[in-house]
Design a protein around this motif. Structure first.
Motif, mmCIF file in Angstrom:
data_model
loop_
_atom_site.group_PDB
_atom_site.id
_atom_site.type_symbol
_atom_site.label_atom_id
_atom_site.label_comp_id
_atom_site.label_asym_id
_atom_site.label_seq_id
_atom_site.Cartn_x
_atom_site.Cartn_y
_atom_site.Cartn_z
ATOM 1 N N ALA A 238 0.833 -1.211 0.000
ATOM 2 C CA ALA A 238 0.000 0.000 0.000
ATOM 3 C C ALA A 238 0.866 1.259 0.000
ATOM 4 N N ALA A 239 1.951 1.242 0.769
ATOM 5 C CA ALA A 239 2.842 2.401 0.819
ATOM 6 C C ALA A 239 3.509 2.647 -0.533
ATOM 7 N N PHE A 240 4.016 1.580 -1.155
ATOM 8 C CA PHE A 240 4.690 1.750 -2.441
ATOM 9 C C PHE A 240 3.692 2.073 -3.560
ATOM 10 N N THR A 241 2.489 1.584 -3.427
ATOM 11 C CA THR A 241 1.449 1.948 -4.396
ATOM 12 C C THR A 241 1.143 3.435 -4.304
ATOM 13 N N TRP A 242 1.086 3.968 -3.076
ATOM 14 C CA TRP A 242 0.875 5.407 -2.895
ATOM 15 C C TRP A 242 2.011 6.191 -3.545
ATOM 16 N N MET A 243 3.262 5.763 -3.337
ATOM 17 C CA MET A 243 4.404 6.471 -3.923
ATOM 18 C C MET A 243 4.339 6.458 -5.445
ATOM 19 N N ASN A 244 4.035 5.294 -6.018
ATOM 20 C CA ASN A 244 3.965 5.210 -7.475
ATOM 21 C C ASN A 244 2.826 6.059 -8.045
ATOM 22 N N ARG A 245 1.732 6.103 -7.310
ATOM 23 C CA ARG A 245 0.639 6.961 -7.756
ATOM 24 C C ARG A 245 1.079 8.425 -7.770
ATOM 25 N N ALA A 246 1.737 8.863 -6.685
ATOM 26 C CA ALA A 246 2.175 10.256 -6.592
ATOM 27 C C ALA A 246 3.163 10.606 -7.700
ATOM 28 N N MET A 247 4.056 9.653 -8.037
ATOM 29 C CA MET A 247 5.104 9.942 -9.019
ATOM 30 C C MET A 247 4.652 9.723 -10.454
ATOM 31 N N HIS A 248 4.004 8.586 -10.720
ATOM 32 C CA HIS A 248 3.766 8.182 -12.106
ATOM 33 C C HIS A 248 2.364 8.497 -12.630
ATOM 34 N N GLU A 249 1.394 8.524 -11.752
ATOM 35 C CA GLU A 249 0.025 8.778 -12.196
ATOM 36 C C GLU A 249 -0.364 10.243 -12.009
ATOM 37 N N GLU A 250 -0.218 10.743 -10.792
ATOM 38 C CA GLU A 250 -0.559 12.142 -10.539
ATOM 39 C C GLU A 250 0.560 13.083 -10.978
ATOM 40 N N ARG A 251 1.763 12.558 -11.091
ATOM 41 C CA ARG A 251 2.941 13.350 -11.480
ATOM 42 C C ARG A 251 3.134 14.566 -10.574
ATOM 43 N N ALA A 252 2.823 14.369 -9.309
ATOM 44 C CA ALA A 252 2.993 15.428 -8.317
ATOM 45 C C ALA A 252 4.326 15.313 -7.590
ATOM 46 N N ALA A 253 5.110 14.304 -7.954
ATOM 47 C CA ALA A 253 6.446 14.079 -7.385
ATOM 48 C C ALA A 253 7.324 13.510 -8.486
ATOM 49 N N PRO A 254 8.599 13.901 -8.558
ATOM 50 C CA PRO A 254 9.473 13.358 -9.592
ATOM 51 C C PRO A 254 9.775 11.883 -9.329
ATOM 52 N N GLY A 407 13.820 -0.436 -8.109
ATOM 53 C CA GLY A 407 13.256 -1.014 -9.333
ATOM 54 C C GLY A 407 11.753 -0.875 -9.396
ATOM 55 N N ALA A 408 11.097 -1.079 -8.253
ATOM 56 C CA ALA A 408 9.639 -0.957 -8.217
ATOM 57 C C ALA A 408 9.197 0.487 -8.399
ATOM 58 N N LEU A 409 9.926 1.425 -7.782
ATOM 59 C CA LEU A 409 9.548 2.835 -7.876
ATOM 60 C C LEU A 409 9.902 3.426 -9.237
ATOM 61 N N SER A 410 10.806 2.774 -9.947
ATOM 62 C CA SER A 410 11.110 3.185 -11.324
ATOM 63 C C SER A 410 10.233 2.439 -12.324
ATOM 64 N N ARG A 411 9.415 1.526 -11.800
ATOM 65 C CA ARG A 411 8.514 0.692 -12.592
ATOM 66 C C ARG A 411 9.244 -0.214 -13.583
ATOM 67 N N ARG A 412 10.471 -0.601 -13.202
ATOM 68 C CA ARG A 412 11.166 -1.606 -13.994
ATOM 69 C C ARG A 412 10.671 -3.002 -13.640
ATOM 70 N N ILE A 413 10.209 -3.157 -12.382
ATOM 71 C CA ILE A 413 9.627 -4.416 -11.926
ATOM 72 C C ILE A 413 8.383 -4.096 -11.117
ATOM 73 N N GLY A 414 7.529 -5.084 -10.945
ATOM 74 C CA GLY A 414 6.319 -4.878 -10.178
ATOM 75 C C GLY A 414 6.596 -4.825 -8.682
ATOM 76 N N ILE A 415 5.689 -4.206 -7.944
ATOM 77 C CA ILE A 415 5.857 -4.080 -6.498
ATOM 78 C C ILE A 415 5.884 -5.446 -5.827
ATOM 79 N N ASP A 416 4.978 -6.347 -6.212
ATOM 80 C CA ASP A 416 4.931 -7.674 -5.584
ATOM 81 C C ASP A 416 6.249 -8.412 -5.756
ATOM 82 N N GLU A 417 6.761 -8.419 -6.976
ATOM 83 C CA GLU A 417 8.023 -9.107 -7.233
ATOM 84 C C GLU A 417 9.168 -8.459 -6.464
ATOM 85 N N ALA A 418 9.190 -7.138 -6.446
ATOM 86 C CA ALA A 418 10.264 -6.421 -5.762
ATOM 87 C C ALA A 418 10.289 -6.746 -4.268
#
Length: 437
Positions: A238-254, A407-418
C-alpha cells in the motif's frame, strides 16, 4: 530549466556534499608524548563540525590536563574505509564517532566495549537515544552513547505555498492530504509544457526520508522485532502503491530517474524544485543555504493514524582493545560532550538534535530566529520514534532492499516481485552473519 535555476542547483549540490549528515572531512592533530587518547570522527575539513569539535577537544584537555588527545578525522566514506582497515590491524582509535546505524556492525565484530557499567552513574533519562541504542542489541547492552540525533519531519516551502494559495500542512495531515496538496502545488511556471515545481519529493536514496517511514505509517515494517525481514506485506504494498501513484500517475512528485536528472534528491527542496519533502533535522542546513523560508510539521498520518517516525542516533563508542586507562579517559570525553555546555555549542552548528534533554528542550533550540522557527516536531518525533532496524549487517540487508525498491519505484519491476525478492535477499544477508567470537 532556466540558466539561473541551473546555476543555483550547482551551488547547492556543492553545499549538500559538504553538509550531508553523515559526510564530512578533516585532518589530524598530534599530541606528542605521554599516553595519548586517540579520538576519531568524520567531518568536513575546516567546516563548522570540524572546527567546533577541535575547540571542544581543546576545552576538554584544559579541564583534564592529565589527558592528551590525538585527533583522527576524514570525510565520511574515507573515515569508515580507514576505520575498518584499522580495526582489522588492531590500530583503530580509542574512541570514535559512529554513525548510529553502524554501531551494531562494530559490536558484532567484537570491537566495542559495553558502556553499561560506565553509564551506571548517570541518569540516562537525561539523554535522548539511549533506548534506541539498546534496542539494536539483542541483550539490550549499551555499546554506544548518544552524540547527536536525527528524526524526520515534513519540510515545506512557505513561499511556494503562499504563491499557489494552498493552505500549509498541519499535524493533522494524512497521506491523502499530502497528495491533494502536492497536486495543487505542481506547476509549469514558464509555459514550456514541463514541470518546474513539484509538490512533493517522494523518492530519495536516503530511505529514512522516503519509503521507510511510509511503510511504517501504512502499518508495515522492514525488520520485525524477532529480527526477521518483514518488508513483504500488504501494508508495504500500500505504501509503495501510494508512492507510485504520486510519481507516475498524478505526477505530483518526480520519479527516481527524474529526481537524479534534476540534481539528486537532496538538492530539490533547497533549490525550490519541490514544495515539500521528508527530511532529517540536518536538512535545515541545506534549506538555509538555499535561502528557503522553511516550515516543518510532523509526518502525515497513515491509514490507522501512525506517522512512522524514525530516528538515528550518532554515537560515541569505545574500542574494546583500548587499555583500561584509555577507556576511562574516553568515557570522560563522552560525558563531557554530553554536558550542557558542549551540547549547546554543538547545537549552534545545526548539525543534529542535542541529545542532552535540557538543551534540546531550551527555547534556543526549539524557537530559534532562523527558519524553521518551530523545531518541536523533531523533538516530538524523537520521543516516539522507532530505530532503523539495526543489526550487524544493516548496510548489507538495507542495500538488498533498496535495490529492489528502486526497481519498483522506477517501474522496472512490479511491487509484488520487488518485495518478495527484497525480503529473500535481505534475509539471506542476515542469515549469513556469524558474530565474532
Amino acid at each position: 530549466m532556466p540558466r539561473r535555476q541551473r546555476s543555483r542547483i550547482a551551488v547547492l549540490a556543492t553545499a549538500v556534499a559538504l553538509t550531508a549528515t553523515s559526510a564530512c572531512g578533516g585532518g589530524g592533530d598530534d599530541a606528542a608524548g605521554g599516553d595519548v587518547l586517540t579520538l576519531g570522527y568524520y567531518a568536513e575539513a575546516g567546516g563548522p563540525a570540524d572546527g567546533t569539535m577541535r575547540a571542544l577537544v581543546e576545552e576538554f584537555t584544559k579541564a583534564n590536563p592529565g589527558i592528551k588527545v590525538k585527533i583522527e578525522t576524514a570525510d565520511y566514506d574515507e573515515f569508515y574505509k580507514r576505520l575498518r582497515t584499522q580495526l582489522a590491524g588492531g590500530k583503530a582509535p580509542d574512541v570514535w564517532l559512529s554513525d548510529g546505524v553502524l554501531v551494531q556492525e562494530f559490536a558484532g565484530r567484537n570491537s566495542l566495549r559495553d558502556l553499561t557499567p560506565y553509564a551506571a552513574g548517570l541518569n540516562l533519562a537525561d539523554y535522548y537515544g539511549i533506548d534506541l541504542i539498546k534496542k539494536g542489541d539483542p541483550q539490550g547492552r549499551l555499546f554506544a552513547f548518544p552524540q547527536g540525533a536525527q528524526s524526520t519531519a515534513l519540510f515545506y516551502n512557505k513561499a511556494i505555498f503562499a504563491k499557489a494559495g494552498v493552505e500549509p500542512p498541519t499535524a493533522d495531515w494524512t497521506y491523502d492530504d499530502l497528495l491533494a496538496a502536492a497536486k495543487k502545488l505542481t506547476r509549469d511556471t514558464n509555459g514550456d509544457g514541463k514541470t518546474d515545481i513539484y509538490g512533493f519529493r517522494a523518492h530519495s536514496p536516503s530511505f529514512v526520508e522516503s519509503w521507510w517511514p511510509m511503510v511504517k505509517a501504512f502499518g508495515g515494517d522492514v525488520l520485525a522485532d524477532d529480527g526477521k525481514i518483514a518488508i513483504d506485506s500488504p501494508q508495504s504494498r500500500a505504501a509503495f502503491t501510494w508512492m507510485n501513484r504520486a510519481m507516475h500517475e498524478e505526477r505530483a512528485a518526480p520519479d527516481p530517474v527524474t529526481t537524479e536528472a534534476l540534481g539528486k534528491s537532496q538538492i530539490l527542496f533547497p533549490s525550490g524544485i519541490v514544495a515539500m519533502q521528508f527530511g532529517i533535522y540536518a536538512r535545515i542546513q541545506t534549506a538555509a543555504q538555499g535561502k528557503i523560508d522553511t516550515g516543518v510539521v510532523p509526518l502525515p498520518k497513515g491509514p490507522d493514524g501512525r506517522r512512522g517516525d524514525l530516528a538515528n542516533v550518532n554515537s560515541w563508542v569505545i574500542n574494546r582493545a583500548a587499555s583500561e586507562a584509555k577507556a576511562e579517559s574516553a568515557w570522560k570525553w563522552i560525558k563531557f560532550f554530553a554536558g550542557e555546555g558542549p551540547q549547546t555549542k554543538w547545537m549552534s552548528i545545526g548539525e543534529a538534535i542535542p541529545i542532552n534533554r535540557k538543551v534540546a528542550q531550551s527555547a534556543a533550540f526549539l524557537r530559534p530566529s532562523t527558519p524553521p522557527t518551530d523545531r518541536k516536531p523533531f523533538i516530538d518525533a524523537l520521543d516516539t520514534a522507532d530505530d532503523l532496524g539495526l543489526n550487524p549487517v544493516w548496510s548489507e540487508y538495507t542495500a538488498a532492499i533498496t535495490k529492489q525498491v528502486t526497481g519498483a519505484l522506477s517501474r522496472r519491476i512490479g511491487i509484488d516481485e520487488a518485495l518478495r525478492t527484497a525480503q529473500a535477499d535481505a534475509q539471506a544477508a542476515i542469515d549469513r552473519f556469524r558474530p565474532a567470537g
